[in-house]
Motif scaffolding. Sequence first.
Motif, PDB file in Angstrom:
ATOM      1  N   ASP A 170      12.108   3.959   1.860  1.00 31.54           N
ATOM      2  CA  ASP A 170      10.744   3.876   1.326  1.00 31.54           C
ATOM      3  C   ASP A 170       9.769   3.229   2.304  1.00 31.54           C
ATOM      4  O   ASP A 170       9.022   2.314   1.943  1.00 31.54           O
ATOM      5  CB  ASP A 170      10.745   3.168  -0.042  1.00 31.54           C
ATOM      6  CG  ASP A 170      11.608   3.906  -1.051  1.00 31.54           C
ATOM      7  OD1 ASP A 170      12.851   3.745  -1.031  1.00 31.54           O
ATOM      8  OD2 ASP A 170      11.044   4.702  -1.827  1.00 31.54           O
ATOM      9  N   HIS A 181       7.263   4.775   3.647  1.00 35.20           N
ATOM     10  CA  HIS A 181       5.913   5.232   3.247  1.00 35.20           C
ATOM     11  C   HIS A 181       4.886   5.004   4.359  1.00 35.20           C
ATOM     12  O   HIS A 181       3.927   4.230   4.197  1.00 35.20           O
ATOM     13  CB  HIS A 181       5.496   4.554   1.942  1.00 35.20           C
ATOM     14  CG  HIS A 181       6.309   5.015   0.755  1.00 35.20           C
ATOM     15  ND1 HIS A 181       6.192   6.286   0.241  1.00 35.20           N
ATOM     16  CD2 HIS A 181       7.281   4.401   0.031  1.00 35.20           C
ATOM     17  CE1 HIS A 181       7.041   6.432  -0.776  1.00 35.20           C
ATOM     18  NE2 HIS A 181       7.725   5.317  -0.918  1.00 35.20           N
ATOM     19  N   ASP A 215      12.037   8.716   1.517  1.00 35.01           N
ATOM     20  CA  ASP A 215      10.631   8.311   1.395  1.00 35.01           C
ATOM     21  C   ASP A 215      10.103   7.683   2.685  1.00 35.01           C
ATOM     22  O   ASP A 215       9.441   6.634   2.656  1.00 35.01           O
ATOM     23  CB  ASP A 215      10.403   7.372   0.196  1.00 35.01           C
ATOM     24  CG  ASP A 215      10.299   8.121  -1.127  1.00 35.01           C
ATOM     25  OD1 ASP A 215      10.522   9.347  -1.146  1.00 35.01           O
ATOM     26  OD2 ASP A 215      10.002   7.472  -2.145  1.00 35.01           O
ATOM     27  N   HIS A 265      13.953   4.185  -3.684  1.00 38.42           N
ATOM     28  CA  HIS A 265      13.164   4.878  -4.690  1.00 38.42           C
ATOM     29  C   HIS A 265      12.522   3.964  -5.723  1.00 38.42           C
ATOM     30  O   HIS A 265      11.388   4.203  -6.138  1.00 38.42           O
ATOM     31  CB  HIS A 265      13.999   5.959  -5.389  1.00 38.42           C
ATOM     32  CG  HIS A 265      13.214   6.831  -6.324  1.00 38.42           C
ATOM     33  ND1 HIS A 265      12.149   7.605  -5.896  1.00 38.42           N
ATOM     34  CD2 HIS A 265      13.329   7.057  -7.665  1.00 38.42           C
ATOM     35  CE1 HIS A 265      11.654   8.267  -6.946  1.00 38.42           C
ATOM     36  NE2 HIS A 265      12.341   7.947  -8.017  1.00 38.42           N
ATOM     37  N   HIS A 324      11.668   0.836  -5.420  1.00 34.38           N
ATOM     38  CA  HIS A 324      10.813  -0.183  -4.819  1.00 34.38           C
ATOM     39  C   HIS A 324      11.092  -1.552  -5.438  1.00 34.38           C
ATOM     40  O   HIS A 324      10.158  -2.343  -5.660  1.00 34.38           O
ATOM     41  CB  HIS A 324       9.319   0.178  -4.947  1.00 34.38           C
ATOM     42  CG  HIS A 324       8.945   1.431  -4.206  1.00 34.38           C
ATOM     43  ND1 HIS A 324       7.643   1.790  -3.956  1.00 34.38           N
ATOM     44  CD2 HIS A 324       9.693   2.420  -3.651  1.00 34.38           C
ATOM     45  CE1 HIS A 324       7.616   2.928  -3.295  1.00 34.38           C
ATOM     46  NE2 HIS A 324       8.855   3.350  -3.106  1.00 34.38           N
TER      47      HIS A 324
HETATM   48 FE   LIG Z   1       9.297   5.376  -2.489  1.00 30.77          FE
END
Ligand SMILES: [Fe+2]
Length: 277
Positions: A10, A12, A39, A234, A236
């Motif tokens: 994640d 991002h 992610d 996923h 977080h």
């Molecule tokens: Fe995420």
Amino acid sequence: MTGALYAVSDLHVSYAQNRAVVDGLRPESADDWLIVAGDVGEVFADVERTLRLLRDRFARVVWVPGNHELWTHPTDPVTLRGVARYEALVAMCRELGVDTPEDDYPVWHGAGGPVTVAPLFLLYDYSFRAPGTTTKEESLRAAYASGVVCTDEMLLHPDPYPDRESWCRARLAATARRLDATDPALPTVLVNHWPLVRQPTEVLWYPEFAQWCGTDRTADWHVRHRAAVAVYGHLHIPRTTHYDGVRFEEVSLGYPREWGRRGGDPRPMRRILGDAG
Ligand SMILES: [Fe+2]
Ligand SMILES: [Fe+2]
């Protein structure tokens, strides 16, 4: 072999603050591996740039897709959808020398090994239903009623499958065969963007979101497939938990507003196995 097996997810990287964190992700020894559990971002070129940068630094990089890589985002010049998009991501990783769920599972021989590191792409099937609901339709209706609807509903296309749960079912069948064929003498590190068991979703602020977080069909995979550690992201919600004596590591960085709340500089890389440098 020295070094450690690290994991992160994640990232991002559409957020500048997160790109700055990624710039700081460095191995502590030349033998360190890095698992990237999905992610990275939603724009194809961002994913490629980030994985290339990490591959240049770490001895080995193992990637699994998250839902964001699988989005067909309106700002992305790469307009591929569903399976075609996933296959393009896999091809890009192979160019970079990054391991994917479609490659032979690498074996970690450092401290804590040997273990088979199995990157998995399993998706979800709406079986983690919203409270008080018993069918996918009811569960989705509850989500829409509460206003908590995952953007996957708009951007994660299942083509050529009719829906995401069909794609999930196909992934489960193919992946179970792969795992059954791994060396039974070795434990595994199971890596999947979505948690293999439902329990981690019980701490979600919005319980309706759980239906986009996994499938009850993998509830015993950490036991059945000899996991020493299960790695996921996923949610977080970075933390370590244990189910049936197996260590689960949620390794997400998350959005700046999330890690900013925790204070200090985020150090999202988690050591899964091996010695600290
Ligand atoms: Fe995420
Ligand atoms: Fe995600």
